[in-house]
Write a protein that holds these residues in place. Sequence first.
Motif, mmCIF file in Angstrom:
data_model
loop_
_atom_site.group_PDB
_atom_site.id
_atom_site.type_symbol
_atom_site.label_atom_id
_atom_site.label_comp_id
_atom_site.label_asym_id
_atom_site.label_seq_id
_atom_site.Cartn_x
_atom_site.Cartn_y
_atom_site.Cartn_z
ATOM 1 N N SER A 1 0.841 -1.211 0.000
ATOM 2 C CA SER A 1 0.000 0.000 0.000
ATOM 3 C C SER A 1 0.865 1.246 0.000
ATOM 4 O O SER A 1 0.559 2.229 -0.681
ATOM 5 N N VAL A 2 1.944 1.206 0.761
ATOM 6 C CA VAL A 2 2.866 2.341 0.811
ATOM 7 C C VAL A 2 3.491 2.563 -0.565
ATOM 8 O O VAL A 2 3.618 3.698 -1.038
ATOM 9 N N ALA A 3 3.869 1.461 -1.230
ATOM 10 C CA ALA A 3 4.449 1.576 -2.565
ATOM 11 C C ALA A 3 3.445 2.173 -3.546
ATOM 12 O O ALA A 3 3.794 3.032 -4.372
ATOM 13 N N LEU A 4 2.184 1.735 -3.461
ATOM 14 C CA LEU A 4 1.130 2.298 -4.322
ATOM 15 C C LEU A 4 0.965 3.794 -4.068
ATOM 16 O O LEU A 4 0.824 4.590 -5.006
ATOM 17 N N PHE A 5 0.992 4.163 -2.796
ATOM 18 C CA PHE A 5 0.805 5.566 -2.422
ATOM 19 C C PHE A 5 1.899 6.436 -3.032
ATOM 20 O O PHE A 5 1.623 7.464 -3.670
ATOM 21 N N PHE A 6 3.142 6.028 -2.861
ATOM 22 C CA PHE A 6 4.248 6.853 -3.353
ATOM 23 C C PHE A 6 4.344 6.827 -4.878
ATOM 24 O O PHE A 6 4.713 7.821 -5.490
ATOM 25 N N CYS B 1 -3.966 4.312 -4.164
ATOM 26 C CA CYS B 1 -3.547 4.912 -5.440
ATOM 27 C C CYS B 1 -3.932 6.386 -5.542
ATOM 28 O O CYS B 1 -3.691 7.022 -6.578
ATOM 29 N N ASN B 2 -4.545 6.945 -4.497
ATOM 30 C CA ASN B 2 -4.961 8.350 -4.501
ATOM 31 C C ASN B 2 -3.951 9.273 -3.819
ATOM 32 O O ASN B 2 -4.292 10.372 -3.395
ATOM 33 N N GLY B 3 -2.696 8.856 -3.729
ATOM 34 C CA GLY B 3 -1.713 9.618 -2.962
ATOM 35 C C GLY B 3 -1.214 10.895 -3.597
ATOM 36 O O GLY B 3 -0.417 11.607 -2.983
#
Length: 448
Positions: free
Chosen positions: A349-354, A390-392
């Motif tokens: 999730s962190v990877a998706l965010f960044f 994915c909305n980061g």
Amino acid sequence: MATAIVLLQLAIVLALIFIGARVGSIGLGIYGMVGVFILVFLFGLHPGKIPIDVMLIIVSVITAAAALQAAGGLDYLVGLAARFLRKHPTHITYYGPLVTWLFCLVAGTAHTSYSLLPIISEIATNQKIRPERPMSVATIAASLGITGSPVSAATAAIISTDLLGGKGVELKDILLVCIPASLVAILVASFVQNRVGKELEADPEYQRRVREGIINPEEDARKMAQNETAPNPRAKYSVLAFLLGVFLVVLFGSVPSLRPSFDYNGEHVTLSMPETIEIVMMAIAALILLVGKAQVSDAVKGNVFGAGMNAMVSIFGIAWMGDTFFNGNMEFFKSHIADVVTQYPFLFSVALFFMSIMLFSQAATVRTLYPLGIGLGLPPMALVAMFPACNGYFFIPNYPTEVAAINFDRTGTTRIGRYVINHSFQLAGFITTFVSIGVGYLIITLCY
């Protein structure tokens, strides 16, 4: 040696993403294709999968949305929303974001929020409510509407047959997880945001602007009401046609048995969901133009069509580059990080965010990183729950919806801080991300 080569490739990929994002428009697509060229011709990686289905779904949905805009349907919807919000002005911090979310959920694009943000700001200002409160949540809600919309490019990407669609995840699963999760997240963010900052009349920046005559709230409200024009009388028919398309997409996605099946090459196959969306929405575009008596030339001139085509080109290049890199080095990732990511899924999730911060696109983020998540063996429904990560791209306040919100709030309460990242959207963005993922995990734990 192999590790050094993979890290070099990663550095090139990230650098090209950064350059493409800075260039803007179709820059992500162009520089993504430069990355494909380097990875294939210089490093000898096999080209990844071209996201054809996602690109065609974007074309079909954006064509329908552009036809709706040309027929005056978007203006008609905005008029309905404005009347509703003005009837409940004291609850603008809740209703403003919810209406914005609903618009983007139905339309599949955050660009519908541009018409709503000035109305939300005006109503808040007239009620002496700090506009930053509803504006910040509404801007984030526009993004949440995409990660849950049955007709958004991001949802199309995630249910494509080479991603989660091939793992048994259907459209109804996305809707059942992401829509309730987003709704709860918006309500929580609105509750918190309603207590953030000084009251409007006590805000120094607002006092300065009123004192210097930069803004006159009462006069501004009067002008906005006068400028609101009656929509095309046939616009409501175009809206009904578009909603019919959305309904059919949801229906066929939720009940696969309703989709046609064929005997093809000796096999009995059912029409795939990407093909269904493409057929339905392109046909609906024709219906919208017909019942709304709109000109095709007007549809391609609108900002919805232009933004959609930019997105298609961007995804073409950036997703192909990401797929080429990750699939070309899948054995490396499996041997080095698979155990850690499988044991601690939140790291993905962190990877998706960044990644979304750099890509400025949920669909591009999905197409770039989800193949890696699938390759690492993460549970498909866990990847569905992570979808809101994915909305980061709210983190750096240069996304068009954020810039628009800042400009529409003439009181100056919605703003970018001295250190850039301490801006008005940060709190609402993190709250909605954490809550929506948490609620999503709760739903898949209880229901799947």
